[in-house]
Design an enzyme around this catalytic site. Structure first.
Site, PDB file in Angstrom:
ATOM      1  CB  ILE A  18      91.526  75.394   2.341  1.00 49.59           C
ATOM      2  CG1 ILE A  18      92.695  74.394   2.291  1.00 49.59           C
ATOM      3  CG2 ILE A  18      90.787  75.277   3.674  1.00 49.59           C
ATOM      4  CD1 ILE A  18      93.791  74.648   3.336  1.00 49.59           C
TER       5      ILE A  18
ATOM      6  CB  ILE B 266      94.819  91.552  -0.275  1.00 49.74           C
ATOM      7  CG1 ILE B 266      95.880  90.448  -0.270  1.00 49.74           C
ATOM      8  CG2 ILE B 266      93.427  90.957  -0.199  1.00 49.74           C
ATOM      9  CD1 ILE B 266      96.621  90.347   1.008  1.00 49.74           C
TER      10      ILE B 266
ATOM     11  CD  GLU C  32     106.796  73.428   4.815  1.00 49.56           C
ATOM     12  OE1 GLU C  32     105.865  72.834   4.240  1.00 49.56           O
ATOM     13  OE2 GLU C  32     107.736  73.947   4.224  1.00 49.56           O
TER      14      GLU C  32
ATOM     15  CE1 TYR D 140     103.534  78.705   3.358  1.00 54.30           C
ATOM     16  CE2 TYR D 140     104.378  76.717   4.385  1.00 54.30           C
ATOM     17  CZ  TYR D 140     103.313  77.483   3.966  1.00 54.30           C
ATOM     18  OH  TYR D 140     102.037  77.029   4.158  1.00 54.30           O
TER      19      TYR D 140
ATOM     20  CE  LYS E 166     101.097  80.387   5.889  1.00 48.54           C
ATOM     21  NZ  LYS E 166      99.718  80.898   5.860  1.00 48.54           N
TER      22      LYS E 166
ATOM     23  CE1 TYR F 191     109.435  71.348  -4.814  1.00 48.79           C
ATOM     24  CE2 TYR F 191     110.814  69.572  -4.004  1.00 48.79           C
ATOM     25  CZ  TYR F 191     109.571  70.131  -4.204  1.00 48.79           C
ATOM     26  OH  TYR F 191     108.448  69.462  -3.785  1.00 48.79           O
TER      27      TYR F 191
HETATM   28  C1  UGA Z   1     103.153  71.878   1.398  1.00 45.74           C
HETATM   29  C2  UGA Z   1     103.246  73.209   2.157  1.00 45.74           C
HETATM   30  O1  UGA Z   1     104.568  73.623   2.255  1.00 45.74           O
HETATM   31  C3  UGA Z   1     102.651  73.109   3.531  1.00 45.74           C
HETATM   32  O2  UGA Z   1     102.602  74.365   4.137  1.00 45.74           O
HETATM   33  C4  UGA Z   1     101.268  72.627   3.469  1.00 45.74           C
HETATM   34  O3  UGA Z   1     100.768  72.488   4.780  1.00 45.74           O
HETATM   35  C5  UGA Z   1     101.243  71.322   2.739  1.00 45.74           C
HETATM   36  O4  UGA Z   1     101.828  71.432   1.433  1.00 45.74           O
HETATM   37  C6  UGA Z   1      99.832  70.868   2.598  1.00 45.74           C
HETATM   38  O5  UGA Z   1      99.386  70.534   1.501  1.00 45.74           O
HETATM   39  O6  UGA Z   1      99.149  70.868   3.621  1.00 45.74           O
HETATM   40  P1  UGA Z   1     104.520  69.586   1.335  1.00 45.74           P
HETATM   41  O7  UGA Z   1     103.779  68.467   1.991  1.00 45.74           O
HETATM   42  O8  UGA Z   1     106.004  69.521   1.448  1.00 45.74           O
HETATM   43  O9  UGA Z   1     104.019  70.965   1.983  1.00 45.74           O
HETATM   44  O10 UGA Z   1     104.092  69.687  -0.207  1.00 45.74           O
HETATM   45  P2  UGA Z   1     104.350  68.818  -1.512  1.00 45.74           P
HETATM   46  O11 UGA Z   1     104.876  69.744  -2.546  1.00 45.74           O
HETATM   47  O12 UGA Z   1     103.099  68.115  -1.849  1.00 45.74           O
HETATM   48  O13 UGA Z   1     105.506  67.781  -1.157  1.00 45.74           O
HETATM   49  C7  UGA Z   1     105.305  66.584  -0.451  1.00 45.74           C
HETATM   50  C8  UGA Z   1     106.527  65.712  -0.620  1.00 45.74           C
HETATM   51  O14 UGA Z   1     106.549  65.197  -1.955  1.00 45.74           O
HETATM   52  C9  UGA Z   1     107.864  66.409  -0.431  1.00 45.74           C
HETATM   53  O15 UGA Z   1     108.754  65.543   0.230  1.00 45.74           O
HETATM   54  C10 UGA Z   1     108.358  66.665  -1.846  1.00 45.74           C
HETATM   55  O16 UGA Z   1     109.744  66.750  -1.953  1.00 45.74           O
HETATM   56  C11 UGA Z   1     107.829  65.425  -2.558  1.00 45.74           C
HETATM   57  N1  UGA Z   1     107.575  65.545  -4.018  1.00 45.74           N
HETATM   58  C12 UGA Z   1     106.942  66.622  -4.561  1.00 45.74           C
HETATM   59  C13 UGA Z   1     107.948  64.486  -4.851  1.00 45.74           C
HETATM   60  O17 UGA Z   1     108.551  63.490  -4.390  1.00 45.74           O
HETATM   61  N2  UGA Z   1     107.662  64.532  -6.179  1.00 45.74           N
HETATM   62  C14 UGA Z   1     107.000  65.595  -6.751  1.00 45.74           C
HETATM   63  O18 UGA Z   1     106.745  65.546  -7.988  1.00 45.74           O
HETATM   64  C15 UGA Z   1     106.637  66.660  -5.913  1.00 45.74           C
END
Ligand code: UGA
Length: 364
Positions: free
Chosen positions: A12, A53, A118, A162, A166, A308
């Protein structure tokens, strides 16, 4: 303005830096790495400070004192890290960020704090024994900045450290606002994606990436696309250009409309399940990039603990209520989810090919 941007070279931050420079602000950009802002390093209005930082040699007060506005994007924001290094996530995302906020309080500077969607956690409809007439109704998954409740899992599900860090930071900013008139604005991003998002899992600068990069890695290498718990959870993917459009209005802060406000920044129209996302990405990849010699990946389901490790839990759905951004900032996202995914894939493929070409040139 003279703007101090902390975490300026992240995904970002790098897009925001680009916009700030285009708008002719003077930017002091602080980050651990400079790759994502490499093209601006010689810009006459930009000073890049390569700095952790957390290090004792960092003079936070001096940097803050010198700025008209401070933008803080520093955070560990990848779920894999919340599971692996929860304490460090707390230290960076709360303790270190608090120091930044308190320096802004001391010097009377406005702070734009990037937080997270989140903080909202899970939907009430996802709870056991929830009594909801139509659980599919988006109303149950639509979160508003100043009225929604936050629902997180137990301490043993340490993914929520996390969100809690926040959330506490937001509460402290609010308290400084009430008690000392501190001027802040909080941005809660809803799954921004676009060029320069975290790269492949094998490129570990970004730590453990988010789902988009895992899926791209699988597509490039013909390995499995893994759906955590069947990929039933849903997200609203927001194209970075839309996101920066809104964030910049918050920087401008016309008539002080953002003073002591929290803004959801995201596209409520772009909700998609992770399974649909995997299928869409595989379909686009097959159409546009696939060479017939390699295999298209299988889409498989794995458990959260397998993927995870212990302590995993998740937000099931989160749709931003953007009434406030619409009303106060006159902002509306325009990118569809399909275009968002396609444009991000194109940027990823371009970057991957560029890196491959460099590797081939280096090794013959
Ligand atoms: C993350 C951060 O925790 C948030 O703070 C942030 O706002 C957000 O990314 C963002 O990009 O804005 P999340 O959406 O959970 O949140 O991040 P991902 O790791 O991309 O996971 C999204 C979903 O995909 C979750 O349900 C996760 O379990 C799933 N996932 C992840 C899969 O099914 N396969 C994968 O290989 C990785």
């Amino acid at each position: 303005m003279k703007i101090l941007t902390l975490g300026a070279a992240g995904f970002i931050g790098s897009h925001l830096t680009d916009r700030l420079l285009k708008e002719r602000h003077t930017v002091t950009a602080v980050d651990l790495y400079s790759e994502k802002v490499a093209e601006y390093l010689n810009h006459e209005n930009m000073t890049f400070i390569q700095q952790d930082i957390r290090s004792p040699d960092w003079d936070l007060d001096r940097a803050v004192e010198d700025a008209d506005l401070v933008i803080d994007l520093i955070a560990y924001a990848n779920p894999g890290l919340y599971l692996r290094i929860p304490l460090e996530v707390f230290r960076l995302n709360f303790i270190e960020n608090l120091k930044i906020a308190e320096a802004c309080v001391r010097h009377g500077k406005r702070l734009i704090q990037f937080s997270t969607c989140e903080v909202y956690g899970r939907t009430a409809a996802s709870l056991k024994n929830a009594r909801v007439a139509d659980p599919e109704d988006p109303i149950h998954a639509t979160f508003s900045e100043d009225t929604s409740e936050y629902i997180l899992g137990p301490v043993s599900k340490h993914r929520w450290i996390y969100s809690s860090a926040k959330q506490l930071l937001e509460r402290v900013l609010h308290a400084y606002g009430i008690e000392q008139g501190f001027n802040y604005t909080i941005i809660r991003p809803f799954n921004f994606i676009g060029p320069k998002i975290d790269f492949l899992p094998t490129d570990n600068k970004d730590g453990i990436p988010r789902v988009f990069s895992y899926f791209m890695d699988a597509l490039f290498n013909g390995t499995q696309m893994k759906l955590v718990n069947g990929g039933v959870n849903r997200r609203c993917y927001t194209y970075i250009d839309d996101a920066i459009g809104c964030s910049y209005r918050i920087v401008e802060n016309r008539d002080g409309v953002c003073d002591r406000q929290i803004f959801n920044v995201g596209s409520p129209y772009n909700e998609i399940s992770i399974r649909q996302m995997a299928e869409t990405m595989r379909e686009i990849y097959a159409q546009k990039y696939h060479d017939n010699g390699t295999r298209l990946p299988d889409i498989v389901s794995v458990t959260g603990d397998e993927f995870y490790g212990e302590g995993y839990d998740d937000s099931d759905r989160r749709i931003p209520d953007i009434t406030k951004a619409r009303t106060l900032l006159r902002w509306e996202p325009v990118w569809s989810v399909r275009d968002t995914i396609e444009a991000t894939m194109q940027a990823h493929v371009d970057e991957y090919r560029k890196r491959e070409a460099v590797t081939i040139a280096a090794h013959g």
